[in-house]
Design an enzyme around this catalytic site. Structure first.
Site, PDB file in Angstrom:
ATOM      1  N   VAL A  25      30.930  18.124   9.557  1.00  0.00           N
ATOM      2  CA  VAL A  25      31.892  17.166   9.002  1.00  0.00           C
ATOM      3  C   VAL A  25      33.309  17.648   9.287  1.00  0.00           C
ATOM      4  O   VAL A  25      33.659  18.789   8.992  1.00  0.00           O
ATOM      5  CB  VAL A  25      31.678  16.993   7.485  1.00  0.00           C
ATOM      6  CG1 VAL A  25      32.747  16.075   6.907  1.00  0.00           C
ATOM      7  CG2 VAL A  25      30.286  16.443   7.198  1.00  0.00           C
ATOM      8  N   ASP A  45      33.043  22.584  21.212  1.00  0.00           N
ATOM      9  CA  ASP A  45      33.203  24.045  21.192  1.00  0.00           C
ATOM     10  C   ASP A  45      33.134  24.654  22.598  1.00  0.00           C
ATOM     11  O   ASP A  45      32.447  25.650  22.820  1.00  0.00           O
ATOM     12  CB  ASP A  45      32.119  24.679  20.296  1.00  0.00           C
ATOM     13  CG  ASP A  45      32.324  24.340  18.824  1.00  0.00           C
ATOM     14  OD1 ASP A  45      33.438  23.924  18.455  1.00  0.00           O
ATOM     15  OD2 ASP A  45      31.364  24.505  18.050  1.00  0.00           O
ATOM     16  N   HIS A 123      50.394  11.317  29.654  1.00  0.00           N
ATOM     17  CA  HIS A 123      50.678  10.370  30.737  1.00  0.00           C
ATOM     18  C   HIS A 123      51.859  10.799  31.602  1.00  0.00           C
ATOM     19  O   HIS A 123      52.038  10.264  32.700  1.00  0.00           O
ATOM     20  CB  HIS A 123      50.934   8.980  30.159  1.00  0.00           C
ATOM     21  CG  HIS A 123      49.713   8.350  29.558  1.00  0.00           C
ATOM     22  ND1 HIS A 123      48.677   7.861  30.325  1.00  0.00           N
ATOM     23  CD2 HIS A 123      49.340   8.160  28.258  1.00  0.00           C
ATOM     24  CE1 HIS A 123      47.736   7.381  29.529  1.00  0.00           C
ATOM     25  NE2 HIS A 123      48.106   7.544  28.278  1.00  0.00           N
ATOM     26  N   HIS A 158      44.012   9.927  35.401  1.00  0.00           N
ATOM     27  CA  HIS A 158      43.340  10.883  34.503  1.00  0.00           C
ATOM     28  C   HIS A 158      41.900  10.485  34.204  1.00  0.00           C
ATOM     29  O   HIS A 158      41.089  11.335  33.821  1.00  0.00           O
ATOM     30  CB  HIS A 158      44.136  11.039  33.204  1.00  0.00           C
ATOM     31  CG  HIS A 158      44.023   9.872  32.259  1.00  0.00           C
ATOM     32  ND1 HIS A 158      44.876   8.792  32.293  1.00  0.00           N
ATOM     33  CD2 HIS A 158      43.145   9.613  31.257  1.00  0.00           C
ATOM     34  CE1 HIS A 158      44.540   7.935  31.356  1.00  0.00           C
ATOM     35  NE2 HIS A 158      43.495   8.401  30.719  1.00  0.00           N
ATOM     36  N   LYS A 316      41.778   2.272  21.678  1.00  0.00           N
ATOM     37  CA  LYS A 316      42.976   1.639  21.135  1.00  0.00           C
ATOM     38  C   LYS A 316      42.970   1.676  19.601  1.00  0.00           C
ATOM     39  O   LYS A 316      44.023   1.881  18.968  1.00  0.00           O
ATOM     40  CB  LYS A 316      43.044   0.199  21.648  1.00  0.00           C
ATOM     41  CG  LYS A 316      44.428  -0.404  21.604  1.00  0.00           C
ATOM     42  CD  LYS A 316      44.471  -1.738  22.336  1.00  0.00           C
ATOM     43  CE  LYS A 316      44.850  -1.612  23.793  1.00  0.00           C
ATOM     44  NZ  LYS A 316      43.766  -1.299  24.689  1.00  0.00           N
TER      45      LYS A 316
END
Length: 603
Positions: A25, A45, A123, A158, A316
């Site tokens: 969690v 990880d 960006h 990217h 978004k």
């Protein structure tokens, strides 16, 4: 940050008989307590994912908004979490979709890994710095006659880096056996990468890369087809549906019957032969399923993380909520409400995620909030010019910063030298080698700033000016009519040449072309000049399995009709008051000589 949950679950995946699932969690300031599957924790990880802690979500915006200190790390975890939530909501609401545990897990991983390919300052790297480096390399190659005038080098985004980094992450950390342990198959890695970047190409040749973009463009055109037919030919949704049915019916008819049916169609809907040909070609293209990870009947899964149809996706959802919170800008869109009404319906033979007809106004809130964030933060005139200065510093440092990586597929193309079997990469070539790229983060800013190497002096001075707030001064801006070829370098050079022309009463030429910085800013609702809500489909309370675009009759009459705009901003690199005032006069003179740069109302 994360704590194990004592709740153990059993899964239906065939390779996981009686294996307890011990989740973890995460306490997130945006989504609260997020419970994540152990496979996602295995990915988190790793050094490749932890790298995202060192990349600012909003790049140089932090230089203006002190709250914008969040990183790609927490955004990526948030997107992975929301991707799972939306997939589970659809599975619970519509069992007939046959969404299984593998589907949910893949969607979560795609959300988690969708931004692995971001470079320093997000960006800024692939949107500002790399285009400058690419242009510089093209000019150098043309001078050496290694590149023809009309040829251009391949651009890099990217999303491709995210797919490459995911492959590297899985290999370096030996996670493919772990994925198999939790029921995933090799084909699922393809599915995950397709959700991030769209249809994949097996070959890496330039021709095939062009083919990849052709596929994406075709998908966009197909998405637009119904809207085009409705607007161009003044048709209603039912008319479009009937035309498609008539064209489908033609396939089983003889040539004579096909011709007769075509004549009926043209007469009834006032179409000419060219119109029918165009519609047939687009429908034929639409039948080709470009993805390999999942069959066409699960097309809706490709809309959860990165929605190519209309931009409504969980990426978004997270960044609007997260960025708004950290920036202190109000967000009127509630993604939880969207998830309550999300439903999969069949549109043109493919299943797509739709929402209720009464949610039209709420969807405009989504895109308006995005526009506000871009206008007030990402395209803020101070934060934007600071990012341009950082990109300029990176360009001057490129070639002098050496990053060690493996001697892999990049070979001599990506490397500047070798240390034994190790390759050395620059700022502009590190993305070609994921081992080198893993080491490239926002920390390169401090590396340049604190360096005493003489070859980094120019770059260092620019960054010192940024931290001393000696930034380029804003001179003025104009809202022109649309300039389609604004990325043309010759146009920018001509603008600077006109800007630098002496003033009528100027005794000497104090300002040169190189003293000006001109930036063209494009702002829209996410689909250039298109209205993204018109590319959505809505269902009604009484017909929950029938989705249609919002008709003009039923759409709200209150709203904008323009969905994109351009701004031209001019900055002066000299910061003394006399030069800045002179630059303002040059700007006014420039607009007088270039009236096409003024908007419809004069500015």
């Amino acid at each position: 940050m994360a704590s194990p949950s004592k709740k153990a679950k059993k899964t239906s995946c065939c390779n996981m008989e009686n294996i307890p699932i011990i989740t973890k969690v995460f306490n997130d300031p945006i989504h609260g307590h997020m419970e994540l599957h152990p496979l996602l924790i295995e990915i988190i990880d790793t050094p490749q994912f932890q790298r995202l802690r060192l990349i600012k979500q909003l790049g140089g915006v932090y230089s203006v908004y002190p709250g914008a200190s969040h990183n790609r790390f927490e955004h990526s975890i948030g997107v992975g979490y929301l991707a799972g939530k939306l997939a589970e909501a659809l599975r619970s609401r519509q069992p007939e979709l046959n969404i299984n545990d593998r589907d949910v897990r893949c969607v979560q991983i795609a959300g988690l890994c969708h931004d692995l390919g971001h470079g320093p300052f997000s960006h800024l790297y692939d949107g500002m710095f790399l285009p400058k480096a690419l242009t510089k390399k093209e000019e150098e190659m043309r001078r050496n006659r290694k590149l023809r005038k009309e040829e251009k080098l391949e651009e890099w985004k990217h999303e491709k880096g995210s797919c490459d980094m995911l492959d590297h992450l899985l290999k370096e950390n030996n996670l493919k056996p772990v994925m198999e342990k939790y029921g995933l198959k090799p084909k699922d890695v393809t599915f995950i990468k397709e959700m991030i970047a769209g249809p994949l190409q097996e070959s890496k040749s330039k021709k095939d890369e062009k083919g990849y973009y052709d596929i994406i463009n075709t998908l966009v055109e197909l998405i637009d087809l119904e809207k085009v037919m409705m607007d161009k030919y003044k048709l209603k949704h039912e008319d479009v549906k009937n035309i498609k049915e008539m064209i489908a019916e033609q396939e089983s008819k003889s040539k004579k019957e096909q011709s007769k049916l075509e004549q009926v169609m043209m007469k009834k809907y006032k179409l000419n032969p060219e119109d029918v040909k165009f519609i047939k070609e687009k429908i034929a293209e639409g039948k080709k399923w470009p993805y390999k990870g999942r069959p066409e009947k699960k097309s809706f899964l490709y809309e959860i993380v990165s929605n190519k149809r209309n931009g409504v996706d969980v990426d978004k959802f997270d960044y609007l909520a997260r960025d708004s919170s950290y920036l202190g800008i109000k967000n009127n869109f509630d993604f939880r409400r969207f998830m309550q009404f999300a439903r999969v319906c069949e549109v043109d033979g493919r299943k797509t995620i739709c929402t209720r007809d009464k949610e039209e106004g709420h969807m405009y809130d989504l895109f308006y909030t995005r526009h506000c964030l871009h206008k007030r933060a990402c395209q803020h005139r101070v934060s934007h010019i600071i990012q341009e200065m950082i990109a300029e510093a990176f360009l001057k440092a490129d070639g002098h910063i050496q990053i060690e990586g493996s001697q892999g597929s990049a070979g001599s193309e990506g490397t500047i030298g070798f240390q034994g079997s190790r390759g050395l990469f620059t700022l502009s070539t590190a993305f070609k080698n994921m081992e080198a790229y893993t080491k490239l983060t926002d920390n390169v800013f401090e590396e340049i700033l604190k360096s005493s190497r003489p070859e980094l002096q120019e770059a260092r001075e620019i960054l010192q000016n940024i931290v001393s707030r000696k930034i380029y001064k804003f001179v003025g801006e104009t809202k022109p009519k649309t300039i389609k070829d604004w990325k043309n370098l010759k146009l920018e050079k001509n603008w600077k040449k006109t800007l630098a022309q002496p003033l009528p009463n100027e005794e000497e030429d104090n300002l040169k072309q190189e003293d000006f910085e001109i930036k063209v800013i494009e702002m829209d609702y996410g689909m250039e000049d298109k209205n993204p809500v018109e590319h959505m489909h809505f269902y009604s309370k009484y017909e929950p399995d029938v989705a249609k675009p919002m008709s003009r009759e039923n759409a709200s009459r209150i709203g904008t009709t323009i969905y994109s705009e351009q701004l031209i901003r001019v900055f002066c690199k000299k910061t003394d008051e006399q030069s800045v005032e002179a630059a303002r006069q040059h700007f006014k003179q420039w607009l007088e000589k270039e009236p096409n740069l003024l908007g419809p109302e004069g500015n």
